[in-house]
Design a protein around this motif. Sequence first.
Motif, short mmCIF file in Angstrom:
data_model
loop_
_atom_site.label_atom_id
_atom_site.label_comp_id
_atom_site.label_asym_id
_atom_site.label_seq_id
_atom_site.Cartn_x
_atom_site.Cartn_y
_atom_site.Cartn_z
N CYS A 62 0.83 -1.21 0.00
CA CYS A 62 0.00 0.00 0.00
C CYS A 62 0.87 1.25 0.00
O CYS A 62 0.60 2.21 -0.72
CB CYS A 62 -0.93 -0.02 1.22
N ASN A 65 2.32 1.80 -3.40
CA ASN A 65 1.33 2.26 -4.38
C ASN A 65 0.86 3.69 -4.12
O ASN A 65 0.60 4.45 -5.06
CB ASN A 65 0.11 1.34 -4.36
N ARG A 66 0.75 4.05 -2.86
CA ARG A 66 0.11 5.32 -2.51
C ARG A 66 1.05 6.34 -1.89
O ARG A 66 0.68 7.49 -1.69
CB ARG A 66 -1.05 5.07 -1.53
N GLN A 337 0.61 8.67 6.12
CA GLN A 337 0.64 7.60 5.14
C GLN A 337 0.47 6.24 5.80
O GLN A 337 -0.22 5.36 5.27
CB GLN A 337 1.95 7.63 4.35
N CYS A 341 -2.67 3.43 5.19
CA CYS A 341 -2.46 2.02 4.87
C CYS A 341 -2.88 1.11 6.00
O CYS A 341 -2.83 -0.13 5.85
CB CYS A 341 -1.01 1.79 4.46
N ARG A 346 -8.36 8.34 4.67
CA ARG A 346 -8.10 8.34 3.24
C ARG A 346 -7.58 9.72 2.88
O ARG A 346 -8.22 10.73 3.19
CB ARG A 346 -9.37 8.00 2.44
N ARG A 352 -2.87 13.65 -6.13
CA ARG A 352 -3.74 12.50 -6.37
C ARG A 352 -5.04 12.90 -7.08
O ARG A 352 -5.90 12.08 -7.28
CB ARG A 352 -4.11 11.82 -5.06
N ARG A 355 -5.90 10.88 -10.03
CA ARG A 355 -5.84 9.43 -9.89
C ARG A 355 -7.22 8.86 -9.56
O ARG A 355 -8.03 9.50 -8.91
CB ARG A 355 -4.87 9.05 -8.78
N GLN A 357 -9.48 7.03 -7.39
CA GLN A 357 -9.42 6.73 -5.96
C GLN A 357 -10.34 5.54 -5.63
O GLN A 357 -11.44 5.70 -5.12
CB GLN A 357 -9.83 7.97 -5.15
N TRP A 359 -9.15 2.87 -3.74
CA TRP A 359 -8.74 2.40 -2.43
C TRP A 359 -8.58 0.88 -2.35
O TRP A 359 -8.52 0.32 -1.26
CB TRP A 359 -9.74 2.85 -1.34
#
Length: 471
Positions: A62, A65-66, A337, A341, A346, A352, A355, A357, A359
């Motif tokens: 996670c 990725n984020r 962060q 995760c 969120r 972002r 992107r 979202q 999740w």
Amino acid sequence: MRALRKPTRRPSLLYLLSAAAIFSLFLCALQSYFSIGNPKISKINEEDVRILSNFQSSVQQCVVNRGLGLTAHIIDHCNLVLKFPQGTNSTWYNEQFKIFEPLEYKYDVCEAILLWEQYRNMTTVLTREYLDARPDGWLNYAAKRIAQLGADKCYNRTLCEEHLNILLPAKPPFHPRQFRTCAVVGNSGDLLKTEFGKEIDSHDAVIRDNEAPVNEKYSKYVGLKRDFRLVVRGAARNMIPILNGSDDEVLIIKSLTHRDFNAMIKRIPNPVYLFQGIVLRRGAKGTGMKSIELALSMCEVVDIYGFTVDPGYTEWTRYFSTPRKGHNPLQGRAYYQLLECLGVIRIHSPMRAERKQDWSDVPTREMISRAHAAAVRVKKNQTGEDGDLGQFHNCKVWGNAHGSGPTSGSPDMSDVRRNSNYSKWEVMPFEKLRKAAREHFIQMEGVSMYKMDGNKLDDLVCVRHSSKSEA
């Protein structure tokens, strides 16, 4: 003739090795007693280690990725390190230790998941029932929340009640799962980079901080919906013009009540309460962190905006004023962060905005629940706790609610406040709560949980309500 000197006896190498072997056997026997012979301490279950290790791997992916450059490095089934990429601009200087912010931070994921899952069941507003249930709650604890008292204890309880009654509800005015989605809106200047206004207003409740303005000028960036506002002492004198007629916006005072706040409260119709005052050492500081704590105690989904969580920025900015020195940004960025995760929050940010979202790369609630249960069992083994660690295992102090009690207020309130609907949260019928909140109350057997101040996960004050009508 010189007398012969008696030879000095020195232990041979064989004797030394024998002594070392005996000492090692003694240590092994001692360890065996504490790990096997002592029934309170046992080996951590391999299945729990497997569950937590799998969860760590999911958290690690996670972050990749984020994390927008952050990486997670696993130490063991509970501990990991979040690292910023080399060359990250560390601009915040710690005057105390004479160093710039480091680029890596170690976290105990087991401890974090225990803490934040516990917040989902807790009350974060100070109430009369908490002071009544806590040992010496009125004598010792209440005095810490009254700045103008001038004493460290409430020797005169009547006097302390006069100071607190204006913002002290008898029982929790807000309940776990009361709202499905909540937006916590920080004050970062990054909010001006993306038009999040409509998205923020689509939430069931919106929580803001201090003097953050809500008006048409900034509406496309931060929205217009205003439900809760966490306020520190320095913002009290400016709050009336900031509220600007928003009578239903609930004010939550962050730390202490004092003369400035009390004078303001008597002039406005808004509900005003005192944050319960939890003190825990975490990886992020400031009013924004407290707003997340407040949100998690009321909301199923917590979305955060305006927390400057992207790497690479060089100064702390606010969307409505000139830049100012803020908190340590890299440490906060890493901790937020981690929380994302762990399924706690969120994060929404300009980087972002384009992107999708979905999740899907955040661990599922099922996986989080399994990891939480495993972390509870690991803690039990480490501390040697006995018995079944059920949902009330952290309740060190128990109390019973004594009726519904009075709503918060004082005899010298203005007519504006006296005739308003400021008490609507305190007299809300149980049946008016959303279904998820009612089901949670029943599941918790009518118990309200409060965190005692301090740096431990344990030691909750728990108050049992005798009927649904007291919810």
